[in-house]
Design a protein around this motif. Structure first.
Motif, PDB file in Angstrom:
ATOM      1  N   PRO A 119       0.856  -1.175  -0.010  1.00  0.00           N
ATOM      2  CA  PRO A 119       0.012   0.225  -0.035  1.00  0.00           C
ATOM      3  C   PRO A 119       1.015   1.240  -0.023  1.00  0.00           C
ATOM      4  N   ALA A 120       1.494   1.638  -1.159  1.00  0.00           N
ATOM      5  CA  ALA A 120       2.698   2.444  -1.407  1.00  0.00           C
ATOM      6  C   ALA A 120       1.904   4.004  -0.968  1.00  0.00           C
ATOM      7  N   ASN A 134       6.410   6.567  -4.806  1.00  0.00           N
ATOM      8  CA  ASN A 134       7.556   5.983  -5.724  1.00  0.00           C
ATOM      9  C   ASN A 134       8.590   5.485  -4.559  1.00  0.00           C
ATOM     10  N   THR A 135       8.967   6.227  -3.650  1.00  0.00           N
ATOM     11  CA  THR A 135       9.918   5.464  -2.835  1.00  0.00           C
ATOM     12  C   THR A 135       9.420   4.360  -1.737  1.00  0.00           C
ATOM     13  N   ALA A 136       8.054   4.439  -1.448  1.00  0.00           N
ATOM     14  CA  ALA A 136       7.620   3.060  -1.193  1.00  0.00           C
ATOM     15  C   ALA A 136       7.741   1.937  -1.930  1.00  0.00           C
ATOM     16  N   ALA A 142      13.321  -3.520  -3.423  1.00  0.00           N
ATOM     17  CA  ALA A 142      14.498  -3.692  -2.706  1.00  0.00           C
ATOM     18  C   ALA A 142      14.561  -5.132  -1.960  1.00  0.00           C
ATOM     19  N   ARG A 143      13.462  -4.950  -1.126  1.00  0.00           N
ATOM     20  CA  ARG A 143      12.964  -6.255  -0.330  1.00  0.00           C
ATOM     21  C   ARG A 143      12.865  -7.477  -1.090  1.00  0.00           C
ATOM     22  N   ILE A 144      12.312  -7.367  -2.415  1.00  0.00           N
ATOM     23  CA  ILE A 144      11.973  -8.570  -3.093  1.00  0.00           C
ATOM     24  C   ILE A 144      13.004  -8.872  -3.956  1.00  0.00           C
ATOM     25  N   THR A 145      13.685  -8.173  -4.261  1.00  0.00           N
ATOM     26  CA  THR A 145      15.039  -8.523  -5.121  1.00  0.00           C
ATOM     27  C   THR A 145      16.297  -8.726  -4.278  1.00  0.00           C
ATOM     28  N   GLU A 146      16.387  -8.045  -3.357  1.00  0.00           N
ATOM     29  CA  GLU A 146      17.610  -8.111  -2.417  1.00  0.00           C
ATOM     30  C   GLU A 146      18.886  -7.631  -3.395  1.00  0.00           C
ATOM     31  N   ILE A 147      18.537  -6.714  -4.266  1.00  0.00           N
ATOM     32  CA  ILE A 147      19.693  -6.347  -5.388  1.00  0.00           C
ATOM     33  C   ILE A 147      20.678  -5.135  -4.558  1.00  0.00           C
ATOM     34  N   VAL A 148      19.780  -4.566  -3.818  1.00  0.00           N
ATOM     35  CA  VAL A 148      20.918  -3.493  -2.965  1.00  0.00           C
ATOM     36  C   VAL A 148      20.728  -3.708  -1.571  1.00  0.00           C
ATOM     37  N   GLU A 179       6.138  -4.069   4.743  1.00  0.00           N
ATOM     38  CA  GLU A 179       4.942  -4.409   4.519  1.00  0.00           C
ATOM     39  C   GLU A 179       4.563  -5.149   3.137  1.00  0.00           C
ATOM     40  N   VAL A 180       5.451  -5.272   2.284  1.00  0.00           N
ATOM     41  CA  VAL A 180       5.001  -6.022   0.933  1.00  0.00           C
ATOM     42  C   VAL A 180       4.735  -7.264   1.090  1.00  0.00           C
ATOM     43  N   LYS A 181       3.664  -7.669   0.434  1.00  0.00           N
ATOM     44  CA  LYS A 181       3.097  -8.967   0.315  1.00  0.00           C
ATOM     45  C   LYS A 181       3.129  -9.829  -0.808  1.00  0.00           C
ATOM     46  N   SER A 182       3.004 -11.086  -0.907  1.00  0.00           N
ATOM     47  CA  SER A 182       2.856 -11.911  -2.115  1.00  0.00           C
ATOM     48  C   SER A 182       1.889 -12.731  -2.016  1.00  0.00           C
TER      49      SER A 182
END
Length: 183
Positions: A119-120, A134-136, A142-148, A179-182
Motif C-alpha cells: 500500500p505505497a 515512488n519511494t515506497a 529492494a526487499r523482493i530482489t535483494e539487489i541492493v 509491508e510488501v506481501k506476495s
C-alpha cells in the motif's frame, strides 16, 4: 543482470525511484543504467522508467522489453497499460495497492510472474503527508530482489533530498520493505 521496468504517471516519480535504485547499486560497486521513456509530456500521462543492474558492464542500450521485475506505481494503469508485457513466468510484478495479490492477479488477467502488493500511497500519505508512492515502491523492490542493501538506499536518499525529506522518505522505504506481501 536484473532489469526493472517502472510504470507510473508523470509527476509520480517513476524515474526518481529508478534512479535511486541505480545509485544505490553504484554504492555497492555494480554497473547500472537508469532512464525514462516519456509519452506525451504532460502531468498525469503514463510514464515508463527502466533500471538495469549488473555485476558486469552493461553493453545493451535500449528499453527493457523482458523485465525481471515490473513495479506499478499507479494501479489505475493495470487496466490501460499492458504492464505484464514481456514479463517471464518467473518474473515479479509489484503493485501499489492495498488489495491482496490474488485480487490484483484477477485484474491483470494473466498468470505471468509472481504478484506482490504494497500500500505505497497509504504509507506515503501517513509519513510524508503526500500521495507519492515512488519511494515506497523502491522499498518493496529492494526487499523482493535483494539487489541492493537498505543502507545503500539510505545513502542515496540522503544525497538526493534535504535532511527532513530524506528521513521521511527513508521511513517510507523501510515501512514498505516490511509491508510488501506476495501471493
Amino acid at each position: 543482470m536484473m532489469e526493472v521496468r517502472w510504470h507510473g504517471r508523470g509527476g509520480q516519480g517513476a524515474w526518481t525511484a529508478s534512479e535511486l535504485l541505480a545509485r544505490a547499486a553504484i554504492h555497492e560497486g555494480k554497473y547500472i543504467q537508469s532512464f525514462p521513456e516519456f509519452g506525451p509530456e504532460r502531468m498525469g500521462a503514463p510514464v515508463t522508467a527502466f533500471t538495469r543492474i549488473s555485476t558486469e558492464p552493461i553493453k545493451i542500450h535500449c528499453a527493457v522489453y523482458n523485465p525481471d521485475i515490473v513495479a506499478v506505481i499507479d494501479p489505475t494503469l493495470l487496466k490501460t497499460v499492458p504492464v505484464t508485457e514481456g514479463l517471464s513466468e518467473e518474473g515479479t510484478i509489484i503493485v501499489n495497492s492495498k488489495d491482496a495479490p490474488t485480487e490484483i492477479r484477477k485484474i491483470l488477467n494473466s498468470n505471468k510472474g509472481k504478484v506482490w502488493a504494497v500500500p505505497a500511497t497509504e504509507i506515503a500519505i501517513k509519513i510524508l503527508g503526500m500521495p507519492i508512492g515512488n519511494t515506497a515502491m523502491l522499498g518493496a523492490v529492494a526487499r523482493i530482489t535483494e539487489i541492493v542493501k537498505l543502507e545503500s538506499i539510505e545513502k542515496v536518499v540522503k544525497e538526493r533530498f534535504r535532511k527532513d525529506l530524506a528521513e521521511k522518505n527513508f521511513a517510507v522505504i523501510k515501512e514498505a520493505y516490511e509491508e510488501v506481501k506476495s501471493e
